[in-house]
Scaffold this active site. Structure first.
Site, PDB file in Angstrom:
ATOM      1  N   ASN A 105       0.803  -1.232   0.000  1.00 64.41           N
ATOM      2  CA  ASN A 105       0.000   0.000   0.000  1.00 64.41           C
ATOM      3  C   ASN A 105       0.832   1.276   0.000  1.00 64.41           C
ATOM      4  OD1 ASN A 105      -1.953  -1.932   2.126  1.00 64.41           O
ATOM      5  ND2 ASN A 105      -2.628  -1.339   0.102  1.00 64.41           N
ATOM      6  N   TYR A 107       3.423   3.611  -2.376  1.00 59.02           N
ATOM      7  CA  TYR A 107       3.953   3.840  -3.724  1.00 59.02           C
ATOM      8  C   TYR A 107       5.466   4.041  -3.689  1.00 59.02           C
ATOM      9  CZ  TYR A 107      -0.853   4.603  -5.325  1.00 59.02           C
ATOM     10  OH  TYR A 107      -2.181   4.448  -5.631  1.00 59.02           O
ATOM     11  N   ILE A 112       1.145   7.152   0.379  1.00 56.19           N
ATOM     12  CA  ILE A 112       0.481   6.030   1.054  1.00 56.19           C
ATOM     13  C   ILE A 112      -0.954   5.898   0.566  1.00 56.19           C
ATOM     14  CG2 ILE A 112      -0.137   5.068   3.316  1.00 56.19           C
ATOM     15  CD1 ILE A 112       2.001   7.174   4.395  1.00 56.19           C
ATOM     16  N   CYS A 113      -1.321   4.680   0.261  1.00 57.39           N
ATOM     17  CA  CYS A 113      -2.693   4.404  -0.155  1.00 57.39           C
ATOM     18  C   CYS A 113      -3.470   3.970   1.093  1.00 57.39           C
ATOM     19  CB  CYS A 113      -2.688   3.301  -1.204  1.00 57.39           C
ATOM     20  SG  CYS A 113      -4.325   2.879  -1.768  1.00 57.39           S
ATOM     21  N   LEU A 114      -4.140   4.917   1.713  1.00 60.98           N
ATOM     22  CA  LEU A 114      -4.813   4.655   2.983  1.00 60.98           C
ATOM     23  C   LEU A 114      -6.130   5.418   3.010  1.00 60.98           C
ATOM     24  CD1 LEU A 114      -4.688   3.499   5.885  1.00 60.98           C
ATOM     25  CD2 LEU A 114      -3.330   5.464   6.528  1.00 60.98           C
TER      26      LEU A 114
END
Lengths: 199, 334
Positions: A105, A107, A112-114
């Site tokens: 999660n 990159y 941050i993919c949150l």
């Protein structure tokens, strides 16, 4: 004059230092309360904690040489920046890891993919909550999280503690995480060791 | 003394005249319903618990055999009646508190006339008396409701009582979570300070700790704490509004969370706007302006209140200027 965002950030700082959660720390950069640096320590009993490192210490005293093997626990230390805008707390900060990361999660550029940093943001979240949530991303990954079970009370925690390998930010990490856990853990440990030598 | 007796004593006490006008929890009757729950009695009789002398064995067997998750005999009248009673109590309480507070905080000509009337009649004292009765009324009924739901869960070895409590919260008729109770507490303390009223046995407060709270004392020395800090700015609430879900925010904070300008007010919020704490939608339209609480905080935190007032006014002017600049540009067409 202090803007509402700056006032709130000062409150956050006070709270963070008055009652600091385990394994995280954060503070604003000099003369700019809108830019913070944070440190997240890898949670225990996960590949991110670095495990026990053996250190051989050789003592030579009074003509006797003895070798002592010491076990030290080194957690991974991951640095990140939090950039706030005047819209805080109504808009989330832009959070980026400075340290190199290997996680489904996160990159390549450290973004941050949150969910709580995007569509599930709420003005009640403070800096401690943000950093704790990111720390939970490291824990006990689950490649197939159930969609929004029990939202808003339960999904939050489970989504954070489980990297979502279905829509990965790092496809290589997601693939290894799903299909070759051993290699995934090895790569994570590599990243952890790198985190000790980074400036 | 058992709560049942305390409750009956309360119903037939000095406030009987007041209580005749309003509904209350039929505690005794609902308890009888639970006692005569045949389904549970039959299942209890069918338990082979007599065969074991060991206490632990008995308990375990009883637990295994007597888990009737729902009881149609009880449920039919039990929950529907409780829901009806709860909404009636909440409705009556809200309307009466609104009336009292309206009399207390009225301004302009109406306020002038009321103050003039006070010269001849002592209805201030009557207001406080009614306030005290309402506090007792709501706390006694809330406790009765909690006790009866606990009893239901115990009798049926179920969690339906707990689920019902959650349902009451979601339907906004949980009596002790009502913002009007906080308003009544603030009124009580404001009145005591201003008019040297009777000593306050219900409410106390601490505004200078890290978590500013108003504490309400219930019977049996049970304390109920209401957090008076805004979850958005993390400071003591200023110009407070309670959303329909019961969560308390400063007006400016609630407006910014709902993406509306301060001068437009919370009524302008879209129905899709969610509460920042519980994410309930459509909670801004009927938000309650906590005037009495604002007055209470204004008296006790003068410097802080002034500082916030200046800041909010400046923000409001800035927002309205931006808004009208945009409107003008739109009208002119550039």
């Amino acid at each position: 004059m202090l803007t509402p965002a700056k006032k709130r950030l000062m409150r956050d700082f006070k709270r963070l230092h008055h009652d600091p959660p385990a394994g995280i720390s954060g503070a604003p950069y000099d003369n700019n309360i809108m830019l913070w640096h944070g440190v997240i320590f890898g949670p225990d009993d996960t590949p991110w904690d670095g495990g026990e490192q053996i250190l051989a210490l050789i003592f030579s005293a009074m003509m006797l040489t003895c070798c002592i093997r010491c076990y030290f626990k080194f957690s991974g230390t991951f640095k990140l920046t939090l950039q706030f805008t005047e819209d805080y707390p109504n808009k989330p900060p832009i959070v980026r890891f400075i340290s190199r990361m290997f996680h489904p999660n996160i990159y390549a550029d450290g973004s941050i993919c949150l969910d709580i940093l995007q569509n599930q943001w709420s003005p009640i979240y403070d800096i401690a909550a943000i950093l704790t949530s990111i720390q939970l991303l490291f824990c006990d990954p689950n490649p197939n999280p159930s969609p929004n079970a029990g939202f808003p009370f339960f999904s939050f925690q489970s989504m954070l503690s489980d990297p979502n390998a279905n829509s990965p930010a790092n496809s290589e990490a997601a693939l290894l995480f799903s299909e070759n856990k051993r290699e995934y853990n090895r790569r994570v440990r590599e990243i952890v060791e790198q985190s000790w030598t980074e400036d | 003394m058992k709560f049942g007796e305390t409750f009956m004593e309360y119903l037939h006490g000095e406030q009987e005249g007041f209580l005749d006008k309003c509904s209350h929890v039929e505690y005794k009757r609902l308890k009888k319903v639970l006692k005569s729950c045949r389904v549970c009695r039959e299942s209890r009789d069918s338990c082979p618990s007599n065969e074991h002398d060991d206490d632990n064995g008995n308990a375990q067997l009883h637990h295994e055999f007597c888990q009737c998750e729902a009881c149609p005999l009880c449920d039919q009248m039990f929950f529907s009646e409780l829901m009806k009673e709860a909404s009636e109590i909440a409705g009556f309480f809200t309307s009466r508190v609104r009336h009292i507070l309206h009399l207390h905080i009225s301004t302009g000509m109406q306020g002038y006339l009321l103050r003039f009337r006070h010269c001849f009649t002592n209805d201030q004292q009557a207001m406080v008396q009614e306030g005290r009765m309402l506090i007792e009324y709501v706390t006694m009924n809330a406790i009765a409701m909690r006790k009866i739901l606990k009893k239901y869960d115990k009798v049926h070895s179920s969690v339906n009582g707990r689920k019902f409590k959650s349902k009451m919260q979601s339907e906004r008729i949980e009596l002790l979570q009502s913002p009007w109770l906080i308003e009544l507490g603030a009124f009580y303390m404001n009145f005591n300070e201003r008019d040297g009223g009777e000593s306050n046995k219900f409410f106390s407060y601490d505004l200078h700790s890290t978590q500013p709270v108003m504490t309400m004392m219930l019977p049996d020395s049970v304390k109920l704490e209401y957090n008076l800090s805004c979850a958005i700015c993390l400071e003591l609430v200023f110009n407070p509004y309670a959303l329909c879900c019961g969560h308390l925010f400063c007006k400016s904070c609630a407006c910014s969370a709902a993406s509306v300008m301060i001068f437009q007010g919370l009524k302008a919020a879209s129905p899709e706007s969610k509460c920042p704490v519980c994410r309930a939608a459509g909670v801004y339209g009927d938000a309650v302006h906590m005037l009495e609480l604002d007055l209470f905080l204004k008296k006790r935190c003068k410097e802080y209140w002034k500082e916030r007032l200046v800041a909010e006014r400046a923000e409001m002017v800035k927002q309205s200027k931006e808004y009208w600049d945009l409107q003008t540009k739109f009208m002119i067409g550039y």
